[in-house]
Design a protein around this motif. Structure first.
Motif, mmCIF file in Angstrom:
data_model
loop_
_atom_site.group_PDB
_atom_site.id
_atom_site.type_symbol
_atom_site.label_atom_id
_atom_site.label_comp_id
_atom_site.label_asym_id
_atom_site.label_seq_id
_atom_site.Cartn_x
_atom_site.Cartn_y
_atom_site.Cartn_z
ATOM 1 N N SER A 33 0.821 -1.042 -0.013
ATOM 2 C CA SER A 33 0.031 0.009 0.068
ATOM 3 C C SER A 33 0.851 1.489 0.140
ATOM 4 O O SER A 33 0.164 2.226 -0.063
ATOM 5 N N THR A 34 1.957 1.071 0.166
ATOM 6 C CA THR A 34 2.813 2.416 0.207
ATOM 7 C C THR A 34 4.294 2.482 -0.772
ATOM 8 O O THR A 34 4.748 1.375 -1.092
ATOM 9 N N PHE A 35 4.743 3.594 -0.964
ATOM 10 C CA PHE A 35 5.855 3.620 -1.525
ATOM 11 C C PHE A 35 6.873 4.686 -0.801
ATOM 12 O O PHE A 35 6.075 5.883 -0.647
ATOM 13 N N LEU A 36 8.064 4.410 -0.345
ATOM 14 C CA LEU A 36 8.847 5.426 0.183
ATOM 15 C C LEU A 36 10.143 5.438 -0.296
ATOM 16 O O LEU A 36 10.892 4.206 -0.944
ATOM 17 N N PHE A 37 10.791 6.463 -0.232
ATOM 18 C CA PHE A 37 12.507 6.571 -0.584
ATOM 19 C C PHE A 37 13.181 6.236 0.768
ATOM 20 O O PHE A 37 12.796 7.061 1.725
ATOM 21 N N ALA A 38 14.305 5.604 0.633
ATOM 22 C CA ALA A 38 15.305 5.540 1.914
ATOM 23 C C ALA A 38 16.636 5.352 1.519
ATOM 24 O O ALA A 38 16.850 5.484 0.196
ATOM 25 N N TYR A 39 17.515 5.300 2.551
ATOM 26 C CA TYR A 39 18.749 4.992 1.903
ATOM 27 C C TYR A 39 19.365 3.798 2.600
ATOM 28 O O TYR A 39 19.171 3.493 3.824
ATOM 29 N N ARG A 61 6.429 -6.720 4.988
ATOM 30 C CA ARG A 61 7.204 -7.115 3.988
ATOM 31 C C ARG A 61 7.452 -5.924 2.840
ATOM 32 O O ARG A 61 6.575 -5.059 2.666
ATOM 33 N N LEU A 62 8.670 -5.902 2.471
ATOM 34 C CA LEU A 62 9.173 -4.599 1.544
ATOM 35 C C LEU A 62 9.559 -5.427 0.149
ATOM 36 O O LEU A 62 10.433 -6.213 0.252
ATOM 37 N N ARG A 63 9.506 -4.638 -0.627
ATOM 38 C CA ARG A 63 10.118 -5.017 -2.138
ATOM 39 C C ARG A 63 11.122 -3.568 -2.172
ATOM 40 O O ARG A 63 10.624 -2.424 -2.145
#
Length: 128
Positions: A33-39, A61-63
């Motif tokens: 349900s979400t999209f985020l930017f990370a490092y 769970r992340l893609r």
């Protein structure tokens, strides 16, 4: 050695079996349900730490998709959040984000990941 098979001098908080290497690369992270930017701030053969001011809850769970300079192609992996360091108001010294363990790695993806980590390790050991 103690009865549990651990050296007495071993720190019980250090549960890592694989060495981690500091890196700094952008990663696109998505859930259902979400999209985020990370490092990515460090990586090992089993997981990564994603620096983010919006960490997902444990068990999420992340893609993940990132293109390390050390690699010739984009890396796409799945992972599960196993610990979270939340943002704390007034605490400039902490690093908010989440520890992610890689999951569902087939043999080909695992081999590519291990090669990437070895490349990062080589560069790290020769530049430090």
């Amino acid at each position: 050695m103690t009865s549990n098979g651990k050296d007495q001098g071993e720190d019980p908080r250090d549960r890592r079996r694989h060495r981690r290497y500091d890196v700094k690369m952008h990663v696109d992270v998505s859930t259902e349900s979400t999209f985020l930017f990370a490092y990515v701030s460090n990586i090992s053969e089993m997981g990564i730490f994603l620096a983010s001011e919006d960490p997902r809850p444990i068990g999420t769970r992340l893609r993940m998709r990132f293109s390390p300079i050390e690699a010739d192609e984009t890396v796409e992996l799945e992972g599960e959040v196993v610990w979270v360091n939340p943002v704390r108001e007034g605490d400039d010294s902490q690093s908010p984000g989440m520890g992610v363990r890689f999951v569902d790695l087939g043999e080909e993806k695992r081999d590519k990941l291990i090669q990437l980590v070895k490349t990062i390790a080589y560069l790290h050991d020769n530049w430090v």
